[in-house]
Design a protein around this motif. Structure first.
Motif, PDB file in Angstrom:
ATOM      1  N   UNK A   1     -38.031  34.663  42.040  1.00 56.27           N
ATOM      2  CA  UNK A   1     -37.782  36.103  42.070  1.00 56.27           C
ATOM      3  C   UNK A   1     -36.676  36.454  43.052  1.00 56.27           C
ATOM      4  N   UNK A   2     -36.745  35.897  44.247  1.00 55.43           N
ATOM      5  CA  UNK A   2     -35.707  36.156  45.252  1.00 55.43           C
ATOM      6  C   UNK A   2     -34.348  35.647  44.778  1.00 55.43           C
ATOM      7  N   UNK A   3     -34.355  34.477  44.178  1.00 59.14           N
ATOM      8  CA  UNK A   3     -33.108  33.895  43.678  1.00 59.14           C
ATOM      9  C   UNK A   3     -32.495  34.790  42.605  1.00 59.14           C
ATOM     10  N   UNK A   4     -33.327  35.284  41.714  1.00 60.08           N
ATOM     11  CA  UNK A   4     -32.857  36.160  40.645  1.00 60.08           C
ATOM     12  C   UNK A   4     -32.267  37.451  41.210  1.00 60.08           C
ATOM     13  N   UNK A   5     -32.946  38.029  42.172  1.00 64.48           N
ATOM     14  CA  UNK A   5     -32.456  39.265  42.797  1.00 64.48           C
ATOM     15  C   UNK A   5     -31.115  39.033  43.482  1.00 64.48           C
ATOM     16  N   UNK A   6     -31.008  37.946  44.232  1.00 64.95           N
ATOM     17  CA  UNK A   6     -29.768  37.675  44.964  1.00 64.95           C
ATOM     18  C   UNK A   6     -28.618  37.324  44.028  1.00 64.95           C
ATOM     19  N   UNK A   7     -28.925  36.686  42.889  1.00 64.14           N
ATOM     20  CA  UNK A   7     -27.866  36.374  41.926  1.00 64.14           C
ATOM     21  C   UNK A   7     -27.298  37.644  41.294  1.00 64.14           C
ATOM     22  N   UNK A   8     -28.132  38.667  41.161  1.00 61.33           N
ATOM     23  CA  UNK A   8     -27.678  39.922  40.574  1.00 61.33           C
ATOM     24  C   UNK A   8     -27.047  40.856  41.590  1.00 61.33           C
ATOM     25  N   UNK A   9     -27.162  40.526  42.878  1.00 61.64           N
ATOM     26  CA  UNK A   9     -26.614  41.379  43.930  1.00 61.64           C
ATOM     27  C   UNK A   9     -25.113  41.198  44.048  1.00 61.64           C
ATOM     28  N   UNK A  10     -24.431  42.305  44.319  1.00 63.65           N
ATOM     29  CA  UNK A  10     -22.985  42.221  44.543  1.00 63.65           C
ATOM     30  C   UNK A  10     -22.694  41.570  45.882  1.00 63.65           C
TER      31      UNK A  10
ATOM     32  N   UNK B   1     -30.672  36.268  52.031  1.00 63.46           N
ATOM     33  CA  UNK B   1     -30.327  34.843  51.976  1.00 63.46           C
ATOM     34  C   UNK B   1     -31.278  34.015  52.837  1.00 63.46           C
ATOM     35  N   UNK B   2     -31.631  34.577  53.999  1.00 67.04           N
ATOM     36  CA  UNK B   2     -32.575  33.891  54.883  1.00 67.04           C
ATOM     37  C   UNK B   2     -33.943  33.773  54.216  1.00 67.04           C
ATOM     38  N   UNK B   3     -34.419  34.876  53.611  1.00 69.87           N
ATOM     39  CA  UNK B   3     -35.711  34.858  52.922  1.00 69.87           C
ATOM     40  C   UNK B   3     -35.714  33.849  51.775  1.00 69.87           C
ATOM     41  N   UNK B   4     -34.591  33.766  51.065  1.00 68.40           N
ATOM     42  CA  UNK B   4     -34.470  32.795  49.973  1.00 68.40           C
ATOM     43  C   UNK B   4     -34.564  31.369  50.511  1.00 68.40           C
ATOM     44  N   UNK B   5     -33.876  31.098  51.600  1.00 68.05           N
ATOM     45  CA  UNK B   5     -33.902  29.758  52.189  1.00 68.05           C
ATOM     46  C   UNK B   5     -35.309  29.400  52.680  1.00 68.05           C
ATOM     47  N   UNK B   6     -35.997  30.360  53.268  1.00 71.32           N
ATOM     48  CA  UNK B   6     -37.356  30.114  53.762  1.00 71.32           C
ATOM     49  C   UNK B   6     -38.304  29.831  52.593  1.00 71.32           C
ATOM     50  N   UNK B   7     -38.211  30.638  51.534  1.00 74.02           N
ATOM     51  CA  UNK B   7     -39.083  30.436  50.369  1.00 74.02           C
ATOM     52  C   UNK B   7     -38.824  29.071  49.733  1.00 74.02           C
ATOM     53  N   UNK B   8     -37.555  28.701  49.610  1.00 74.14           N
ATOM     54  CA  UNK B   8     -37.207  27.405  49.025  1.00 74.14           C
ATOM     55  C   UNK B   8     -37.729  26.259  49.884  1.00 74.14           C
ATOM     56  N   UNK B   9     -37.575  26.377  51.186  1.00 73.15           N
ATOM     57  CA  UNK B   9     -38.030  25.333  52.100  1.00 73.15           C
ATOM     58  C   UNK B   9     -39.544  25.173  52.042  1.00 73.15           C
ATOM     59  N   UNK B  10     -40.271  26.292  52.026  1.00 72.27           N
ATOM     60  CA  UNK B  10     -41.735  26.227  51.929  1.00 72.27           C
ATOM     61  C   UNK B  10     -42.159  25.556  50.634  1.00 72.27           C
TER      62      UNK B  10
END
Length: 72
Positions: free
Chosen positions: A30-39, A46-55
């Protein structure tokens, strides 16, 4: 030899681990999808995405060590 209680407890913990892995994967996607659609993705995003991926990958590694999978 493991007692019946320990076996039951291990199965319960294994199932909790699998449930958490599935939740973290969904959160990560979900975070990845949101960030890919962000300008312009924010640093916090980006930090939240990295944390979620690492977990997610940490728990996958833990599942591999425990020799469990969702396909039983």
């Amino acid at each position: 030899m493991l007692s019946n209680t320990k076996v039951r407890k291990k199965k319960q913990v294994d199932q909790q681990l699998l449930d958490e892995i599935l939740l973290l994967k969904q959160e990560w996607m979900n975070l990845k999808s949101i960030l890919e659609r962000s300008l312009e993705p924010s640093e916090t995003g980006l930090f939240d995405l990295a944390v979620a991926e690492t977990k997610y990958f940490y728990l996958l590694r833990e599942a591999r060590i425990r020799k469990i999978s969702a396909k039983r």
